[in-house]
Motif scaffolding. Structure first.
Motif, PDB file in Angstrom:
ATOM      1  N   TRP A  16     -15.794 -15.005 -12.175  1.00  0.00           N
ATOM      2  CA  TRP A  16     -15.844 -14.589 -13.580  1.00  0.00           C
ATOM      3  C   TRP A  16     -15.995 -15.795 -14.507  1.00  0.00           C
ATOM      4  CZ3 TRP A  16     -16.953 -10.134 -15.579  1.00  0.00           C
ATOM      5  CH2 TRP A  16     -16.737  -8.979 -14.833  1.00  0.00           C
ATOM      6  N   GLY A  17     -15.306 -16.875 -14.191  1.00  0.00           N
ATOM      7  CA  GLY A  17     -15.400 -18.070 -15.038  1.00  0.00           C
ATOM      8  C   GLY A  17     -16.802 -18.623 -15.111  1.00  0.00           C
ATOM      9  N   LEU A  18     -17.473 -18.699 -13.972  1.00  0.00           N
ATOM     10  CA  LEU A  18     -18.848 -19.211 -13.960  1.00  0.00           C
ATOM     11  C   LEU A  18     -19.804 -18.237 -14.640  1.00  0.00           C
ATOM     12  CD1 LEU A  18     -18.955 -20.772 -10.388  1.00  0.00           C
ATOM     13  CD2 LEU A  18     -18.669 -21.962 -12.575  1.00  0.00           C
ATOM     14  N   ALA A  52      -6.874 -23.768 -16.939  1.00  0.00           N
ATOM     15  CA  ALA A  52      -5.544 -24.084 -17.454  1.00  0.00           C
ATOM     16  C   ALA A  52      -4.540 -23.177 -16.760  1.00  0.00           C
ATOM     17  CB  ALA A  52      -5.490 -23.884 -18.961  1.00  0.00           C
ATOM     18  N   VAL A  53      -3.501 -23.770 -16.206  1.00  0.00           N
ATOM     19  CA  VAL A  53      -2.417 -23.026 -15.569  1.00  0.00           C
ATOM     20  C   VAL A  53      -1.222 -23.085 -16.518  1.00  0.00           C
ATOM     21  CG1 VAL A  53      -0.887 -22.851 -13.563  1.00  0.00           C
ATOM     22  CG2 VAL A  53      -3.268 -23.609 -13.263  1.00  0.00           C
ATOM     23  N   LEU A  54      -0.852 -21.936 -17.075  1.00  0.00           N
ATOM     24  CA  LEU A  54       0.252 -21.856 -18.025  1.00  0.00           C
ATOM     25  C   LEU A  54       1.528 -21.450 -17.302  1.00  0.00           C
ATOM     26  CD1 LEU A  54      -2.437 -21.207 -19.686  1.00  0.00           C
ATOM     27  CD2 LEU A  54      -0.877 -20.239 -21.354  1.00  0.00           C
ATOM     28  N   ALA A  77     -11.070 -20.970 -18.038  1.00  0.00           N
ATOM     29  CA  ALA A  77     -10.362 -19.875 -17.372  1.00  0.00           C
ATOM     30  C   ALA A  77      -8.883 -20.220 -17.389  1.00  0.00           C
ATOM     31  CB  ALA A  77     -10.853 -19.711 -15.936  1.00  0.00           C
ATOM     32  N   TYR A  78      -8.052 -19.192 -17.167  1.00  0.00           N
ATOM     33  CA  TYR A  78      -6.602 -19.383 -17.257  1.00  0.00           C
ATOM     34  C   TYR A  78      -5.903 -18.653 -16.128  1.00  0.00           C
ATOM     35  CZ  TYR A  78      -8.464 -20.098 -21.897  1.00  0.00           C
ATOM     36  OH  TYR A  78      -9.243 -20.514 -22.940  1.00  0.00           O
TER      37      TYR A  78
END
Length: 189
Positions: free
Chosen positions: A174-176, A8-10, A73-74
């Protein structure tokens, strides 16, 4: 790789005349070209998140929290206002709690001279409290350089592109790793 990472891109700024939309689009294009990710753009200017948080979540708040929960992840695209991040971002962050846990967060910041670094440092504290893992490298854009830069070099130049690639490499790793960790043992921190 197991499958692509859901990121997600905020886009944090909600001000009229903001450059955050342009910077968010630039980063999303870089991320799409990088590969390994499925992107979901959450532009806070399009969400109906109230200035005062009610006792029960509104539909806008619940919708935002659901998209945060789905992401693995963000990346937060934030301006720096008065050496910190905007109130609109804090309100949005507070719409979710457990949804953020045990997932990585990266930052793309912008501002004048400090290039948003103070905003990122404050956000690292907030996201630590939410039990996330903030990645080391970030993209920091000095709007003075952007305004005076070579128009033929793209919106943010070659060095910003390298910084975006480094951020994405760390975020995906890190996400994986955290995805595997959550599957093996649910996070209860």
């Amino acid at each position: 790789m197991d499958e692509e990472l859901r990121v997600a891109v905020l886009v944090a700024s909600t001000r009229e005349g903001r450059v955050g939309g342009e910077i968010g689009r630039w980063f999303v294009e870089r991320a799409a070209g990088h590969g390994g990710v499925v992107l979901d753009v959450l532009d806070l200017a399009t969400f109906a998140i109230p200035a005062r948080l009610p006792a029960e979540p509104t539909a806008g708040m619940a919708g935002f929290a659901k998209r945060i929960a789905v992401a693995e992840a963000y990346v937060v695209v934030t301006p720096e206002y008065n050496r910190s991040f905007p109130a609109s971002l804090k309100q949005a962050i507070d719409c979710a709690y457990e949804e953020w846990r045990a997932k990585p967060v990266g930052f793309v910041s912008y501002g004048y001279r400090a290039a948003g670094r103070y905003a990122v440092e404050h956000l690292r504290d907030v996201f630590t409290e939410l039990h996330t893992a903030t990645v080391r490298d970030s993209v920091c854009l000095d709007l003075l350089e952007h305004e005076c830069g070579d128009p033929g070099a793209g919106p943010h130049g070659e060095s910003a592109g390298h910084a975006a690639s480094a951020l994405l490499d760390e975020l995906i790793w890190w996400g994986l790793a955290l995805r595997e960790g959550r599957r093996a043992r649910p996070y209860r921190g």
